[in-house]
Design a protein around this motif. Structure first.
Motif, PDB file in Angstrom:
ATOM      1  N   SER A 117      -1.407  -0.692  -4.995  1.00 15.17           N
ATOM      2  CA  SER A 117      -2.374  -1.469  -4.216  1.00 15.17           C
ATOM      3  C   SER A 117      -3.428  -2.062  -5.138  1.00 15.17           C
ATOM      4  O   SER A 117      -3.854  -3.200  -4.951  1.00 15.17           O
ATOM      5  CB  SER A 117      -3.011  -0.598  -3.134  1.00 15.17           C
ATOM      6  OG  SER A 117      -3.885   0.336  -3.702  1.00 15.17           O
ATOM      7  N   ILE A 168      -4.764  -6.597   1.110  1.00 16.78           N
ATOM      8  CA  ILE A 168      -4.338  -5.301   0.571  1.00 16.78           C
ATOM      9  C   ILE A 168      -5.564  -4.422   0.335  1.00 16.78           C
ATOM     10  O   ILE A 168      -5.583  -3.236   0.646  1.00 16.78           O
ATOM     11  CB  ILE A 168      -3.568  -5.498  -0.757  1.00 16.78           C
ATOM     12  CG1 ILE A 168      -2.361  -6.412  -0.542  1.00 16.78           C
ATOM     13  CG2 ILE A 168      -3.156  -4.154  -1.348  1.00 16.78           C
ATOM     14  CD1 ILE A 168      -1.349  -5.918   0.448  1.00 16.78           C
ATOM     15  N   ALA A 217      -6.102  -0.830   2.027  1.00 14.90           N
ATOM     16  CA  ALA A 217      -6.172   0.343   1.164  1.00 14.90           C
ATOM     17  C   ALA A 217      -7.511   1.055   1.361  1.00 14.90           C
ATOM     18  O   ALA A 217      -7.574   2.284   1.397  1.00 14.90           O
ATOM     19  CB  ALA A 217      -5.998  -0.063  -0.299  1.00 14.90           C
ATOM     20  N   VAL A 277       0.814  -1.208   0.000  1.00 13.57           N
ATOM     21  CA  VAL A 277       0.000   0.000   0.000  1.00 13.57           C
ATOM     22  C   VAL A 277       0.851   1.262   0.000  1.00 13.57           C
ATOM     23  O   VAL A 277       0.755   2.092  -0.888  1.00 13.57           O
ATOM     24  CB  VAL A 277      -0.983  -0.002   1.196  1.00 13.57           C
ATOM     25  CG1 VAL A 277      -1.793   1.284   1.250  1.00 13.57           C
ATOM     26  CG2 VAL A 277      -1.901  -1.213   1.106  1.00 13.57           C
ATOM     27  N   GLU A 279      -4.427  -6.000  -5.386  1.00 11.86           N
ATOM     28  CA  GLU A 279      -5.812  -6.419  -5.147  1.00 11.86           C
ATOM     29  C   GLU A 279      -6.331  -7.323  -6.244  1.00 11.86           C
ATOM     30  O   GLU A 279      -7.109  -8.240  -6.008  1.00 11.86           O
ATOM     31  CB  GLU A 279      -6.732  -5.195  -5.106  1.00 11.86           C
ATOM     32  CG  GLU A 279      -6.677  -4.417  -3.836  1.00 11.86           C
ATOM     33  CD  GLU A 279      -7.531  -3.162  -3.941  1.00 11.86           C
ATOM     34  OE1 GLU A 279      -8.549  -3.212  -4.650  1.00 11.86           O
ATOM     35  OE2 GLU A 279      -7.166  -2.155  -3.328  1.00 11.86           O
TER      36      GLU A 279
END
Lengths: 348, 804
Positions: free
Chosen positions: B367, B353, B357, B326, B371
């Motif tokens: 990020s 994540i 985030a 992140v 993801e």
């Protein structure tokens, strides 16, 4: 003076009276005064008793002639007067036919309902049923059962109004698919359904966004359903909504509940594909999403995905109405301003 | 993802396809293209200049008079307001006749009497966004490298002779969040295999990464792959122009050579990287673990973040130094002083994540890639490539070896299908050869026979795992436009509206016929309005996290929303409003989902008939609305079971002008006039409303109607007039007359109601016509008289009528 002369004189006098008569009523009075029981001709004929038997037939004939003549003249005049009276009446009764008619108050179907009903009717004709579901749904049916498990990145695509962690306002009409699939008895035939209804997303209302809008979804599940069937069905739908000359094109896209997934564009109904403001110069307008039902969706509903398959499609009546009628603000659909609503009363 | 056409051209041969053609093909076979931009179309006559002199103008505090060589016979004089212009710089000059962004044209001009023959440009003037311009060029002109050729077109230096294809990437196609991913995709379309230049990594064999770091991972599920390299003896500088422009066009601001390389590699491979200042780590230990409840971390943006066990952190063995995937920590980020860099390339668990985030509101290019998933095959390649590039730009050396914890190897998945399945699902007639060709174009190892198709999907396409995914690949590469168009050839099933759906449609048409327009209101409203007019007591169904008080609770009546609509219309000079709505209302239930009930409601205000040249105005009143409801109920065939009972308990309605509607004793709705106080609060005149629960009526299926023969004999009638107490209801009188009326009584019609002069106070006069009919024979006078007499007697006895 002889009777004959008297008769002739009376006739002349009567004709003068008739000439000067101005109404049907006067004519009838004249008729009575000459021909009635106490009329002049009757009283003249009372003198017949003094006439010789040889003369009587002559005078009798004369009397009949006078009577006939007088009747004819009377009738003729009466007829003329009646005609004149009718004419006068017609003139007196004349109205201004351009004045407005009496008020008739009639309401009209909301434009979104019109669009949904048109689509419903098209599919009813092809053997689909209309199934409405709940607007408040469980997270499980709204997401998990349409192949959107917790933490699926596509959940970001639809921000959701939750009531509790497990209960939400449906973000699409797709939970109806899962609920219908799990109850359908395929031994009684294929599943063909259309589901219209309200859906909700966390969006700030502005000209192009609304936290409440509508969706109408269709689904067909059976053995041997192909993507070509989807394409043909969508072509029919596009033509129904936007006109016979429309073409469609499919583009690959992504929805968790279908694989393959496509987005569907219709050739621009304003410019016919030349490029204009409505189609942003591309000649195509995106109108719906569709795809072949994901095997996970079938399996989760207890349907054998190796045997059965099919397609689903969904579109937004709000967007369709905005495109079709050039409505520039989605909020018009929910504020119910009569100056807006009444514009859609036309049927022809 | 913004894709540079020139960058893509490094791995593919795009000579035969224009940017717009390529964009069209990408849209039709795989990924939606948002837009294509070609900046050179807007920019003309912009060249490289060399500032010979730059002098502050005598009477100005910011203008400079410069003399600039632009490759013409004579240098030209340009007045420039940028604070950073200096003699000796290579700059971007817009010559007279030049066009800049937004159609701006450059002409010869005079500033304060001094001639200016062009303009020295900032990046913003060339169309770069403020957010991507390097910090040192933000406040002025952009300075080109010294080797820029005077008088040459300046656009190629800035990468502006390029085209940019903006891709709108769906969550399943995160593989295209990298130039390599896009190259594979475009390669499949163009039938080319992309060629990538290999990494030329040279390591210092005398120094091992183990001397620097010792990597460990607490939980391999959170962090299946963690790799780290060390680059030493660096001098951190600005990155070269070729690198800066690639980043700027991708929407990333150049910072320094180290950070820029990590971003560049992320764009190329889709693999986010993070660079630590090695010396600032103060430890050899790198431990990846969940944060502890009490820990905090000051992130790169200077903010102190409170951490929880939902956050994955990189620690130096003791304390967090970065929020994994992140954002890095402020204390360990690379600076101009950094000599040694520890470079991380990893795979973190995507949902972890995503949560971090989201919770910290720190969405970034990195990020979002973590993801959506990564190509696990290039974690090392990306790391090696970045390390080599950082070393070469910073004149440093890559220490030998990679420190790593790897618990997951990149997977080559085998997915199978058959030709029958493909053709059966798509409705096509593809051959073995055609299908084989499609998988070859995608770069998937495959064995295709008539009986079985087996495809080995490389890790770079982690979105493909089941048969349906293969079908999609075949369909899209084959081309959706090639698919035939057919309709399902299934067993026929009847498609028809249910009884309830038919009645609902009928109700709509009926209401429209009565002059009411269909409304659709918001189901979410304020908590107060949600409860107003509700027929049933219920706690409101409220949103957990509403966006506004205006749309917080689900309606428990339709009238609340309809009244909003009336108010909206009246406030806009629409005086006569007649609307109805059919929709759901929501009632909370203890365990289950809220109960949803379909209601119909209507509201009328203003006049039914307006004053006109031949009609006098008729205002809306209670009875106008009641008539509409009664006829509707009669058409549904339920009117006989309906009673209207005076109702004072609904606070929103006039207590003397409201009826509760009962069907066979069941409370199904109300008709009434809006309470005068509420009407006044909302600036409305007399407004009459109704709301009815449709569900019991929709569920009620009646016996088939039977024809009654048209009477052959004449009927007869009797009129009756009498005076009663004004408290006696019409309904009571009707009950008496109906009960004793006898078998020939067919109908009763109220033709007069009078109160006032000539009648005792507290009394009213009623007059009815009773119609009698015997369908079998002519009625005898005596029969009717005796029946009529019974009615009179009953009225006298039971409602104390004084017959006139």
């Amino acid at each position: 003076m002889g009777i004959e002369e008297q008769l002739t004189g009376v006739l002349a006098k009567a004709v003068t009276d008739i000439d000067s008569a101005e109404s049907v009523k006067e004519i009838e009075a004249i008729r009575v005064s000459y021909l009635g029981k106490k009329g002049e001709i009757t009283s003249i004929l009372k003198g017949m008793k003094d006439v010789s038997p040889q003369q009587r037939p002559v005078i009798g004939k004369k009397a009949n002639e006078v009577r006939d003549e007088l009747t004819a003249v009377l009738n003729q005049k009466k007829e003329r007067l009646e005609k004149e009276a009718l004419q006068k009446q017609l003139e007196a009764e004349t109205i201004d036919v351009t004045l407005p008619g009496r008020q008739v108050k009639k309401g009209q179907t909301h434009v979104l309902t019109q669009i949904m009903e048109d689509i419903e009717d098209l599919f009813l004709g092809m053997g689909y049923q209309i199934i409405e579901g709940n607007e408040v749904e469980s997270d499980y049916y709204n997401f998990e059962r349409v192949n959107l498990p917790q933490n699926h990145p596509a959940r970001d695509m639809q921000d959701t109004f939750y009531i509790t962690p497990d209960v939400l306002l449906r973000t699409h009409t797709s939970p109806i698919q899962a609920r219908t699939l799990e109850n359908h008895d395929f031994s009684k035939g294929p599943l063909k359904m259309i589901s219209p209804g309200k859906v909700y997303r966390r969006d700030t209302d502005d000209a192009t966004h609304s936290h409440q809008f509508h969706q109408i979804e269709g689904m067909v599940i059976d053995e041997n359903i192909t993507m070509a069937d989807l394409k043909g069905t969508l072509e029919l739908l596009a033509k129904k909504m936007f006109g016979e000359e429309r073409e469609i094109r499919l583009r690959p896209s992504y929805f968790p509940f279908t694989e393959p997934s496509v987005e569907v564009d219709v050739s621009c109904f304003k410019c016919g594909g030349e490029g204009c403001n409505v189609c942003k110069k591309t000649g195509w307008i995106e109108i719906l999403g569709a795809g072949m039902t994901h095997p996970n969706v079938l399996e989760m509903s207890g349907v054998d995905s190796s045997k059965y398959g099919g397609f689903a499609f969904g579109l937004g009546p709000d967007r369709i109405a905005m495109l079709k009628y050039g409505v520039d603000d989605i909020r018009h659909f929910y504020l119910n301003d009569q100056r807006f609503l009444t514009q859609f009363k036309r049927k022809g | 993802m913004k894709v540079s056409y020139n960058w893509l051209n490094e791995s593919l041969d795009l000579s035969g396809v224009s940017p717009r053609e390529l964009a069209e093909q990408i849209t039709l076979t795989g990924i939606e293209v948002d837009s294509v931009s070609e900046p050179a179309n807007e920019l003309k006559n912009i060249v490289v200049g060399h500032v010979l002199t730059a002098e502050r103008m005598a009477d100005s505090d910011h203008l400079n008079v410069t003399v600039v060589e632009v490759g013409q016979d004579e240098p030209i004089q340009i007045v420039c307001g940028a604070p950073n212009v200096k003699a000796g710089q290579k700059v971007i000059v817009a010559l007279p006749g030049a066009r800049l962004v937004n159609g701006l044209k450059i002409k010869k001009s005079k500033l304060r009497g001094v001639v200016s023959n062009g303009m020295i440009c900032s990046l913003e003037e060339l169309g770069f966004s403020d957010s991507v311009i390097p910090k040192n060029s933000e406040e002025g002109i952009y300075v080109l490298p010294e080797d820029a050729q005077i008088g040459e077109d300046a656009l190629p230096y800035l990468g502006l002779n390029d085209a940019f294809i903006e891709l709108d990437i769906t969550p399943n196609r995160a593989d295209a969040l990298s130039m390599r991913g896009v190259a594979y995709e475009a390669g499949a379309i163009l039938e080319q295999t992309p060629k990538f230049t290999g990494v030329n990594l040279s390591e210092d064999p005398t120094d091992s990464v183990d001397e620097y770091v010792n990597v460990s991972v607490e939980n391999s599920e959170d962090n299946p792959i963690y790799k780290m390299r060390v680059i030493k003896d660096l001098v951190v500088t600005e990155s070269p122009l070729w690198l800066q422009r690639k980043l700027m066009h991708a929407g990333i601001r150049p910072i320094d050579a180290v950070v820029d390389v990590t971003n560049y590699i992320m764009l190329e491979y889709g693999q986010p990287l993070h660079a630590f200042d090695y010396d600032a780590l103060n430890s050899k230990d790198i431990l990846v673990r969940r944060a502890r409840g009490s820990e905090t971390l000051v992130t790169l943006d200077g903010q102190e973040r409170k951490l929880s066990s939902d956050n994955l952190v990189i620690t130096n063995g003791a304390d967090p130094v970065a929020l994994a995937g992140v954002m890095g920590g402020e204390n360990t980020h690379v600076t101009g002083e950094t000599k040694t860099v520890a470079l991380e390339s990893a795979v973190f668990e995507s949902s972890l994540i995503r949560k971090t985030a989201q919770a910290l509101n720190l969405r970034s290019e990195s990020s979002s890639r973590f993801e959506k998933g990564l190509n696990k095959e290039t974690v090392q390649d990306a790391l090696d490539h970045a390390a080599a590039l950082i070393a070469s730009l910073g004149k440093g050396q890559v220490v030998s070896g990679t420190a790593e914890v790897v618990s997951e190897e990149p997977a080559y998945q085998t997915v199978t299908t058959t030709l029958n399945k493909i053709n059966g699902s798509l409705g096509t007639d593809l051959t073995v050869g055609e299908v084989e060709n499609i998988f070859n174009r995608l770069g998937f190892e495959n064995s295709v026979t008539v009986d079985e198709i087996s495809v080995t999907v490389p890790p770079r396409r982690w979105d493909i795992s089941i048969e349906a995914d293969l079908l999609e690949e075949v369909a899209r590469i084959y081309g959706y436009d090639q698919l035939p168009s057919t309709l399902p050839r299934s067993e026929s099933v009847p498609g028809e509206l249910t009884h309830a759906q038919k009645l609902t449609r009928f109700t709509r048409h009926y209401m429209e016929g009565c002059g009411l327009g269909q409304a659709i209101s918001y189901a979410l409203t304020t908590t107060e309005k949600a409860a107003a007019f509700s027929l049933e007591e219920s706690a409101p169904v409220e949103l957990d996290w509403p966006m506004s008080e205006e749309h917080k609770a689900l309606r428990q009546s339709l009238l609340s929303g309809l009244l909003d609509n009336v108010q909206y219309n009246v406030a806009r000079q629409t005086k006569n409003v007649a609307l109805f709505e059919i929709g759901r209302i929501f009632t909370r239930q203890e365990k289950d989902l809220p109960k949803e009930t379909t209601h119909v409601a209507g509201v009328m205000t203003g006049s039914l008939v307006e004053n006109s040249w031949q009609e006098t105005e008729i205002r809306v009143d209670y009875f106008a609305v009641k008539g509409i409801v009664e006829e509707w109920l009669d058409t549904l065939g339920v009117l006989e079971g309906i009673s209207f009972v005076p109702f004072k308990e609904l606070p929103e309605l006039h207590p003397g002008r409201t009826a509760k509607v009962l069907w066979n004793g069941q409370y199904i709705g109300v008709i009434g006039q809006l309470h005068p106080q509420l009407a006044q609060d909302r600036d409305l005149n007399d407004t009459v409303v109704f709301e009815l629960n449709m569900e019991p009526l929709l569920a009620n299926e009646q016996d088939t109607l039977t024809y009654e023969s048209i009477p052959k004999y004449p009927g007869t009638s009797r009129d009756i007039a009498f005076v009663v107490d004004e408290s006696v209801l019409h309904a009571e009188v009707m009950d008496v007359m109906t009960e004793v009326g006898g078998k020939w009584l067919r109908s009763i019609r109220l033709f007069d109601l009078y109160q006032g002069d000539n009648i005792e106070a507290g009394k009213k006069s009623l007059a009815y016509t009773l119609s009698y009919l015997n369908p079998e024979a002519t009625l005898k006078e005596e029969e009717v008289n005796s029946d009529f007499e019974k009615v009179k007697q009953a009225l006298v006895e039971r409602v104390q009528a004084d017959i006139r």
